[in-house]
Design a protein around this motif. Structure first.
Motif, mmCIF file in Angstrom:
data_model
loop_
_atom_site.group_PDB
_atom_site.id
_atom_site.type_symbol
_atom_site.label_atom_id
_atom_site.label_comp_id
_atom_site.label_asym_id
_atom_site.label_seq_id
_atom_site.Cartn_x
_atom_site.Cartn_y
_atom_site.Cartn_z
ATOM 1 N N ASP B 315 29.370 53.732 48.542
ATOM 2 C CA ASP B 315 29.339 52.874 47.361
ATOM 3 C C ASP B 315 30.484 51.859 47.444
ATOM 4 O O ASP B 315 31.656 52.224 47.322
ATOM 5 C CB ASP B 315 29.451 53.739 46.098
ATOM 6 C CG ASP B 315 29.164 52.950 44.828
ATOM 7 O OD1 ASP B 315 28.212 53.306 44.123
ATOM 8 O OD2 ASP B 315 29.889 51.964 44.561
ATOM 9 N N ARG B 316 30.120 50.591 47.663
ATOM 10 C CA ARG B 316 31.142 49.555 47.856
ATOM 11 C C ARG B 316 32.115 49.483 46.686
ATOM 12 O O ARG B 316 33.338 49.550 46.861
ATOM 13 C CB ARG B 316 30.478 48.180 48.027
ATOM 14 C CG ARG B 316 31.448 47.070 48.449
ATOM 15 C CD ARG B 316 30.933 45.669 48.168
ATOM 16 N NE ARG B 316 30.836 45.404 46.743
ATOM 17 C CZ ARG B 316 31.859 45.089 45.937
ATOM 18 N NH1 ARG B 316 33.086 45.006 46.421
ATOM 19 N NH2 ARG B 316 31.670 44.892 44.646
ATOM 20 N N LEU B 317 31.577 49.371 45.476
ATOM 21 C CA LEU B 317 32.453 49.152 44.329
ATOM 22 C C LEU B 317 33.323 50.375 44.032
ATOM 23 O O LEU B 317 34.503 50.236 43.683
ATOM 24 C CB LEU B 317 31.617 48.778 43.099
ATOM 25 C CG LEU B 317 32.428 48.323 41.877
ATOM 26 C CD1 LEU B 317 33.217 47.048 42.178
ATOM 27 C CD2 LEU B 317 31.512 48.101 40.668
ATOM 28 N N ALA B 318 32.736 51.575 44.180
ATOM 29 C CA ALA B 318 33.504 52.796 43.908
ATOM 30 C C ALA B 318 34.714 52.890 44.835
ATOM 31 O O ALA B 318 35.749 53.444 44.464
ATOM 32 C CB ALA B 318 32.611 54.023 44.072
ATOM 33 N N ALA B 321 37.194 49.420 43.740
ATOM 34 C CA ALA B 321 37.811 49.252 42.412
ATOM 35 C C ALA B 321 39.143 49.992 42.346
ATOM 36 O O ALA B 321 39.182 51.206 42.530
ATOM 37 C CB ALA B 321 36.853 49.760 41.333
ATOM 38 N N PRO B 322 40.231 49.261 42.069
ATOM 39 C CA PRO B 322 41.555 49.897 42.072
ATOM 40 C C PRO B 322 41.636 51.011 41.026
ATOM 41 O O PRO B 322 41.261 50.806 39.870
ATOM 42 C CB PRO B 322 42.508 48.759 41.696
ATOM 43 C CG PRO B 322 41.726 47.508 41.764
ATOM 44 C CD PRO B 322 40.281 47.844 41.689
ATOM 45 N N GLY B 323 42.096 52.174 41.435
ATOM 46 C CA GLY B 323 42.291 53.266 40.498
ATOM 47 C C GLY B 323 41.068 54.129 40.264
ATOM 48 O O GLY B 323 41.155 55.190 39.635
ATOM 49 N N TYR B 324 39.913 53.701 40.771
ATOM 50 C CA TYR B 324 38.684 54.431 40.468
ATOM 51 C C TYR B 324 38.659 55.817 41.102
ATOM 52 O O TYR B 324 38.280 56.798 40.464
ATOM 53 C CB TYR B 324 37.466 53.605 40.897
ATOM 54 C CG TYR B 324 36.163 54.305 40.633
ATOM 55 C CD1 TYR B 324 35.655 54.411 39.339
ATOM 56 C CD2 TYR B 324 35.435 54.886 41.670
ATOM 57 C CE1 TYR B 324 34.463 55.070 39.092
ATOM 58 C CE2 TYR B 324 34.241 55.547 41.427
ATOM 59 C CZ TYR B 324 33.761 55.629 40.135
ATOM 60 O OH TYR B 324 32.579 56.287 39.901
ATOM 61 N N ASN B 327 40.873 58.176 39.203
ATOM 62 C CA ASN B 327 40.263 58.471 37.904
ATOM 63 C C ASN B 327 39.094 59.442 38.067
ATOM 64 O O ASN B 327 38.935 60.387 37.288
ATOM 65 C CB ASN B 327 39.793 57.144 37.282
ATOM 66 C CG ASN B 327 38.973 57.342 36.027
ATOM 67 O OD1 ASN B 327 37.789 57.656 36.085
ATOM 68 N ND2 ASN B 327 39.600 57.174 34.866
#
Lengths: 406, 406
Positions: B315-318, B321-324, B327
């Motif tokens: 998953d590119r965005l996962a 995304a900084p901090g994901y 989290n």
């Protein structure tokens, strides 16, 4: 005619004659193909003498968007047809009646809504729909509550989920809404004048984090059967009547995605007023109408969903646990903010745009509308998880508008 | 023999002879039915001369728990067999090999693990398994990462989900873990001595709120393919080897549910030491071993899952995304707290108990163990959404233990 092939008008008429109780035997039927040819054939078949007519929609085995073409499952016709039938049971009168579904031909025959117009066109022309918020909030509350674990037998819900696994159409959303606008993707499509805005989206880590959370929910949260593509182009309307069409993206996902879609498209029209109204007063009046509608959609959805839950909830603990209902509704509001924001952003810089804004002729006004839509969209995404009231969404739209004016 | 019926031992041998490469032609085979007859028939078939053996597990069309009997789908045999095969591919060596699955007979033939013991029995006897945390954290990280949207093609994951829709077995969990212990339900089963504790559970609104959130996630969050029943009775073990069995509850759910199950059952044994160890020093030493194992399970899972994500994330965005990632892992920890707590509470007041505690002969010690397990369980549920470190879970166990002593 039983093997799949794209129908011609003569074949469509032949099928229409087999329907029970629609056309008189021997009636002289007319047929026009009225689809845009991107995803489906759409035949309008009528008996002008009797004044009766139907719509026949056939899925094509590919999708064409802005010149691209890729293969697409015909199973979406089954999903659309089954979703329409279910929505019709849960929200009577708010979707077209389905007369026939032919699996082999990927064909759905349904009520003709030619006396309605597409809501997007209606809003662009300045049309007002005083019953819309009531109708769409009923549609949302009824379809979402009764397909969720709160309002439907939880074991039957799981079996129903298996019938609405919809990988190909979900992928379109996953890519075009929850990925591409936030990176320099080939599919992105924006005007040179706002390249600064696009680049800012690609480099906004805080935004990426929030979108990643919303993307995760879209991928994993099987809350209720969504329409899945509930923009104003999927709604036929008159001042008296609202009909939701085209649920081919239906799948079990987060409730806020459907509510956010409705609100995003009202706000996209709100942004588009930059280039739509002849004077400032007219613009402000229409914008006030749009914001009032946004607020009514949420407020009435909230009230109707809770009323259903109180009267027809099936989950003992969800009803008994103190504070749970309020917490659940607040999370739906927060998701609504976030998904509304994502849906606005993608319509400005992503592959598929909206006519409300794209068809503004004046380039400066169009650019102002685009910047305003992006500003509202980004703010909603970033506020989402902190939201406690729909008034915050209205305030966001007003503040962004004031900032664009300055 | 193709129509479903419960097999007898002679029929089981007949099927065993048809397997390729297990038994020599004409070998003299012995067969014993070794199941407890509640849910399944389990045949142990061996060739004592050659020292080879297999297990043949046949689902029964009903479940018997504490005298009750209700019909249960044979489809769970398919789910178990398919889950075992998939887990074997993702975590080689950590589940029994499957030699045959016969759909019609609801029959799975698999590797015999008679050289292992059930981990629950091993822990009750004070056995230590220094490789367990490494093995089970590998099992968890590999099976959960590679069936999630982070590690598997997201469209294939949706199709796979349709094959693991498991309404009947999920309902057992939904009722017995996430509902009945929190109300005066007929299925509840607790000793008179702790009726005050049971009534406190029924009247604890704060607890109900947290359990309602965990129940909602169990119903709606399709994060990864879970084992679904990963207690120490579903684990065969030796000091060198760990084999996870019985994934008939497998379905796509929240990752923390599986991790929480492992940790809850270690903590139930921790509580059971009240009546298990001959002196205080021995008890403290074994409890220290258990808490160290709990910490290692989480810490090693955390590290292995992140390593897989870094190397094989889809998953590119996962990933971007900084901090994901941090989290996401923190939310898994929080879910682990909550689900571990729910799994402890239900084993004391709900329908199904654990031998670790129920088989303590001294009534006062048994009662102390039950109160301690409930105390830890409730604390974990209430802390869950605020948790930031596995050390807080260890501290919770230690504080509750100190309070019981006073």
């Amino acid at each position: 005619m039983t093997t799949y092939h794209p129908l011609n008008e003569a074949e469509a008429i032949e099928i229409a004659r087999t329907l029970d109780g629609i056309f008189a035997p021997g009636a002289e039927l007319k047929c026009r193909e009225i689809g845009d040819g991107n995803l489906n054939l759409v035949f309008h078949i009528s008996d002008p003498a009797a004044g009766s007519s139907i719509i026949m929609k056939q899925a094509l085995p590919y999708a064409k968007v802005v010149g691209e073409s890729w293969p697409l499952t015909l199973d979406r016709a089954r999903i659309e047809s089954e979703a329409l039938i279910l929505e019709g049971k849960l929200a009577p009168g708010l979707v077209p009646n389905v007369y026939l579904y032919d699996k082999e031909l990927a064909l759905t025959v349904m009520e003709d809504l030619s006396d309605h117009i597409i809501m997007r066109q209606g809003l662009i022309s300045g049309g007002r729909y005083p019953l819309f918020a009531d109708h769409i909030s009923t549609f949302l509350a009824q379809t979402l509550f009764y397909t969720s674990d709160l309002g439907h037998n939880q074991q039957e819900k799981k079996l129903r989920m298996a019938g609405f696994i919809n990988p190909e159409l979900c992928k379109i959303t996953e890519d075009l809404i929850f990925d591409h606008p936030y990176t320099d993707a080939d599919t992105n499509n924006f005007e040179l004048a706002i390249r600064d805005e696009a680049e800012a989206l690609w480099n906004d880590g805080e935004l990426h984090f929030e979108v990643a959370l919303l993307r995760e929910k879209f991928l994993t949260q099987s809350q209720a059967l969504l329409h899945g593509d509930l923009h104003t182009g999927s709604i036929f309307i008159t001042p008296e009547s609202t009909k939701v069409i085209d649920p081919e993206f239906a799948y079990f996902g987060p409730i806020g995605f459907d509510i956010g879609a409705v609100i995003a498209n009202l706000l996209l029209n709100y942004a588009a007023r930059e280039g739509r109204d002849s004077d400032e007063n007219e613009r402000e009046a229409f914008r006030a109408y749009l914001l009032e509608t946004v607020k009514d959609v949420w407020t009435q959805f909230h009230s109707k969903f809770l009323t259903l839950w109180d009267a027809h909830g099936v989950d003992r603990l969800a009803a008994a646990a103190p504070g749970y209902k309020a917490n659940y509704m607040q999370r739906l509001l927060q998701d609504t903010f976030g998904y509304a924001g994502c849906k606005m952003v993608r319509r400005i810089v992503g592959l598929a745009h909206v006519a409300d804004i794209d068809k503004i002729e004046d380039a400066a006004a169009r650019e102002r509308a685009q910047r305003l839509a992006l500003s509202i969209g980004k703010d909603l995404i970033k506020q989402g998880r902190k939201a406690t009231s729909i008034d915050q969404l209205i305030d966001t739209a007003l503040s962004a508008t004031a900032a664009v004016k300055v």
